[in-house]
Enzyme design. Structure first.
Site, PDB file in Angstrom:
ATOM      1  N   SER A 100       1.293  -1.308  -0.076  1.00 14.12           N
ATOM      2  CA  SER A 100      -0.215   0.149   0.231  1.00 14.12           C
ATOM      3  C   SER A 100       1.319   1.457  -0.065  1.00 14.12           C
ATOM      4  O   SER A 100       1.731   0.941   0.162  1.00 14.12           O
ATOM      5  CB  SER A 100      -1.041  -0.072   1.245  1.00 14.12           C
ATOM      6  OG  SER A 100      -0.780   1.148   2.455  1.00 14.12           O
ATOM      7  N   ILE A 101       0.100   1.917  -0.396  1.00 12.08           N
ATOM      8  CA  ILE A 101       0.899   3.352  -0.191  1.00 12.08           C
ATOM      9  C   ILE A 101       0.916   4.097   1.170  1.00 12.08           C
ATOM     10  O   ILE A 101       2.081   5.321   1.118  1.00 12.08           O
ATOM     11  CB  ILE A 101      -0.009   4.648  -0.904  1.00 12.08           C
ATOM     12  CG1 ILE A 101       0.533   5.957  -1.650  1.00 12.08           C
ATOM     13  CG2 ILE A 101      -1.137   4.872   0.038  1.00 12.08           C
ATOM     14  CD1 ILE A 101      -0.052   6.809  -2.762  1.00 12.08           C
ATOM     15  N   LYS A 102       0.829   3.600   1.615  1.00 10.42           N
ATOM     16  CA  LYS A 102       0.778   3.730   3.384  1.00 10.42           C
ATOM     17  C   LYS A 102       2.436   4.205   3.891  1.00 10.42           C
ATOM     18  O   LYS A 102       2.775   4.225   4.580  1.00 10.42           O
ATOM     19  CB  LYS A 102       0.254   3.412   4.138  1.00 10.42           C
ATOM     20  CG  LYS A 102      -1.337   3.782   4.444  1.00 10.42           C
ATOM     21  CD  LYS A 102      -2.114   4.729   4.150  1.00 10.42           C
ATOM     22  CE  LYS A 102      -3.267   5.709   3.971  1.00 10.42           C
ATOM     23  NZ  LYS A 102      -3.162   6.970   4.863  1.00 10.42           N
ATOM     24  N   ASP A 103       3.262   2.681   2.776  1.00  8.55           N
ATOM     25  CA  ASP A 103       4.665   2.432   3.626  1.00  8.55           C
ATOM     26  C   ASP A 103       5.512   3.749   3.544  1.00  8.55           C
ATOM     27  O   ASP A 103       5.891   3.944   4.448  1.00  8.55           O
ATOM     28  CB  ASP A 103       5.015   1.102   2.292  1.00  8.55           C
ATOM     29  CG  ASP A 103       4.248   0.295   2.524  1.00  8.55           C
ATOM     30  OD1 ASP A 103       3.758  -0.140   3.242  1.00  8.55           O
ATOM     31  OD2 ASP A 103       4.817  -0.483   1.812  1.00  8.55           O
ATOM     32  N   ALA A 145       5.101   5.844   6.916  1.00  5.71           N
ATOM     33  CA  ALA A 145       4.775   5.240   7.835  1.00  5.71           C
ATOM     34  C   ALA A 145       6.660   5.346   8.152  1.00  5.71           C
ATOM     35  O   ALA A 145       6.870   5.806   9.189  1.00  5.71           O
ATOM     36  CB  ALA A 145       4.119   3.856   8.287  1.00  5.71           C
TER      37      ALA A 145
END
Length: 453
Positions: A41-44, A47
Site C-alpha cells: 500500500s501507499i501507506k509504506d 509510515a
C-alpha cells in the site's frame, strides 16, 4: 544490485494506463499502482517518514513502542519499519475493517485491539481514544497520529508527487485521490501545483463523511456523519493533513458503486486493488464531463485487493448488502416459490410433553422456540430423545431446559450457496424476515423445490 533491507524498496511504483474500465471517459487515464510497495500500500511511504522524523526529534527512542489508530495499511508500514528498526507495535482499529487487514498486522508481530466503529471520536471506546490512552500508559511509547502528523503529507510531497511528475513528463492535468487522512492528496497535490498551478486536484469522498460539505460551505456538519462501508476514505472529523486549499473539489461515491467498481478493476484491467481504488474510479467516471480528450489523469490505487477478500471480493457479502443483483437464487426468490405457511413455534415455557405432541401432530422434526414473541432457540426430535433417555422425568420440564441454539438467520439477499452451507446436521433450516417483517423458515426441501421449479 541489492537492497540493504525491505524499506529501501518503497516507492518508484509503476504508472499504468487504464484501457477498459474508463471507456467513455475523455483523456488518458493512468493508475499509480501503489500495491507494489512491500507492504502492498501507499501507506509504506509515510509510515517510514513519520518514524524517521520522530527518531530525529527524539520522540521515538530505541526499543520504544509505536502505538497508532490504523485501518490496517498504515499499521502494515509501521510494523514493517518497526521490525527493521527494533520497535514494538500496538495498533487500535475498528470493527468495520476487514479481518484480512487485522490478521496481516498480527502476522507482523503487532498487537491489535479492535474497537467499535459507530462511536464519536471523543468516545473513550473509539480507536482514536484507546490509542491515545495507551500512549499515556505504556512507557517509552510514541503515537505517530497519521491524521495530524504533517510528516504524512510531507512524504508524498517528497516522493509521490515528484514520481508522478517525472513519469508523466510533466503532462499531468488532473490528480484523483480517495481522501482519508489527507496526506496522499495534500502532499502530492501541493508538489504538482508548485510545478504547474493549472493541475486540478480532485478528492474522492464517501456518503457519511464531512469533507465535501466542509470544502464547499466551510461548515462542519455533524448531521452529515453516519456509518458507511467504504474503507480507507472519508472521515467524521477534519485531520490536519487535509489541505483544503490544495484540493479543488470533492466528489462523493456510494458504498455500492465503490464496492462494485473495485471488483470491476480486477475483472476488466487485471489490477487487484482495494476499496478506495474502486471509489476513486467511480468518482472519476461521475466527473467525466469535466475532462477533455487531451487531459492526462492520474488516479492513485492505494492498496491491494487481498485485504478485501471477505468483503468486496465476496459475492455473499455483496448480496447481503443488496449490492449484487444476479440470476443466482436468493432467500427472497426461494420464498417467492414456496407456499406461504404460518411458521409453527413453541413458547419456551411450554413443557417437553407439549413439544412431543406438537411434533407428532404437525409431522415436523424441529420447531423454533420463542420468548415474548422473539425466537430464542429451537427444539428437535433428537434433543428430546437425548434428554428423555438421560432423565425420563423431563417430560414435564419447560422446553427452555433442553432447547438448543436457534436456526441461523439470513438476509433476503443471501445466496442459495450460503443458505445450503448453513443447513446441516445441527440446523435443518434457516430463518429469514420477509419484506413485511414476518419470520419465514427455509428448509432443504424448499431449496430443492426452488431449484427444480
Amino acid at each position: 544490485m541489492w537492497y540493504n533491507n525491505i524499506l529501501e524498496t518503497i516507492g518508484n511504483t509503476p504508472l499504468v494506463k487504464l484501457n477498459t474500465i474508463t471507456k467513455g471517459v475523455p483523456g488518458t487515464i493512468l493508475a499509480k499502482i501503489e500495491t507494489t510497495n512491500p507492504g502492498n500500500s501507499i501507506k509504506d511511504r509515510m509510515a517510514v517518514k513519520m518514524i524517521e522524523d520522530a527518531e530525529k526529534s527524539g520522540k521515538l527512542k530505541p526499543g520504544g513502542t509505536i502505538i497508532e489508530g490504523t485501518s490496517g495499511n498504515t499499521g502494515m508500514g509501521l510494523a514493517m519499519a518497526a521490525i527493521i528498526k527494533g520497535y514494538k507495535c500496538i495498533f487500535t482499529t475498528t470493527d468495520k475493517q476487514s479481518k484480512e487487514k487485522v490478521d496481516a498486522l498480527r502476522a507482523f508481530g503487532a498487537e491489535v485491539i479492535v474497537c467499535p466503529t459507530n462511536v464519536e471520536p471523543e468516545d473513550p471506546r473509539s480507536y482514536y481514544s484507546v490509542s491515545s490512552r495507551l500512549e499515556r500508559e505504556v512507557p517509552n511509547s510514541w503515537k505517530p497520529n497519521q491524521y495530524d502528523n504533517l510528516a504524512n503529507s510531507q512524504a508524498h510531497y517528497e516522493q509521490t508527487g515528484p514520481e508522478i511528475w517525472e513519469q508523466t513528463e510533466g503532462k499531468i492535468t488532473h490528480l484523483v485521490v480517495g481522501v482519508g487522512t489527507g496526506g496522499t492528496i495534500s502532499g502530492t497535490g501541493r508538489y504538482l501545483k508548485e510545478k504547474n498551478p493549472n493541475i486540478k486536484v480532485w478528492g474522492i469522498d464517501t456518503y457519511g463523511s464531512v469533507f465535501k460539505k466542509y470544502k464547499e460551505t466551510g461548515i462542519f456538519d455533524k448531521d452529515e456523519i453516519y456509518p458507511y462501508i467504504t474503507e480507507g476514505i472519508g472521515e467524521d472529523f477534519l485531520p490536519a493533513n487535509v489541505n483544503f486549499d490544495v484540493i479543488d473539489l470533492f466528489e462523493k461515491v456510494t458504498d455500492k458503486d465503490a464496492a462494485l467498481m473495485t471488483r470491476d478493476i480486477a475483472r476488466k484491467e487485471g489490477i487487484f486493488v482495494g476499496n478506495s481504488a474502486g471509489a476513486a474510479i467511480g468518482g472519476l467516471i461521475q466527473l467525466k464531463d469535466k475532462l477533455k480528450p487531451e487531459d492526462v489523469v492520474v488516479v492513485i490505487f492505494h492498496d491491494h485487493g487481498s485485504r478485501y477478500m471477505g468483503k468486496m471480493y465476496n459475492e455473499d457479502w455483496l448480496r447481503e448488502r443488496g449490492f449484487l443483483q444476479d440470476e443466482k437464487l436468493t432467500a427472497k426468490s426461494i420464498l417467492a416459490k414456496k407456499e406461504s405457511t404460518e411458521i409453527v413455534t413453541l413458547d419456551a415455557q411450554k413443557s417437553v410433553l407439549e413439544a412431543i405432541n406438537t411434533i407428532k401432530s404437525m409431522n415436523i422434526s424441529q420447531i423454533p422456540v420463542t420468548q415474548q414473541g422473539m425466537i430464542v432457540g429451537k427444539i428437535a426430535e433428537s434433543d428430546i430423545l437425548s434428554a428423555l433417555l438421560e432423565n425420563p422425568g423431563l417430560k414435564s420440564a419447560a422446553i427452555s431446559e433442553i432447547m438448543t441454539a436457534t436456526f441461523p438467520f439470513v438476509d433476503l439477499n443471501t445466496s442459495i450457496d450460503k443458505i445450503s452451507s448453513l443447513i446441516n446436521k445441527e440446523n435443518s433450516a434457516v430463518l429469514v424476515e420477509d419484506e413485511s417483517g414476518k419470520i419465514e423458515i427455509i428448509t432443504q426441501y424448499d431449496i430443492i423445490n426452488a431449484i427444480s421449479g
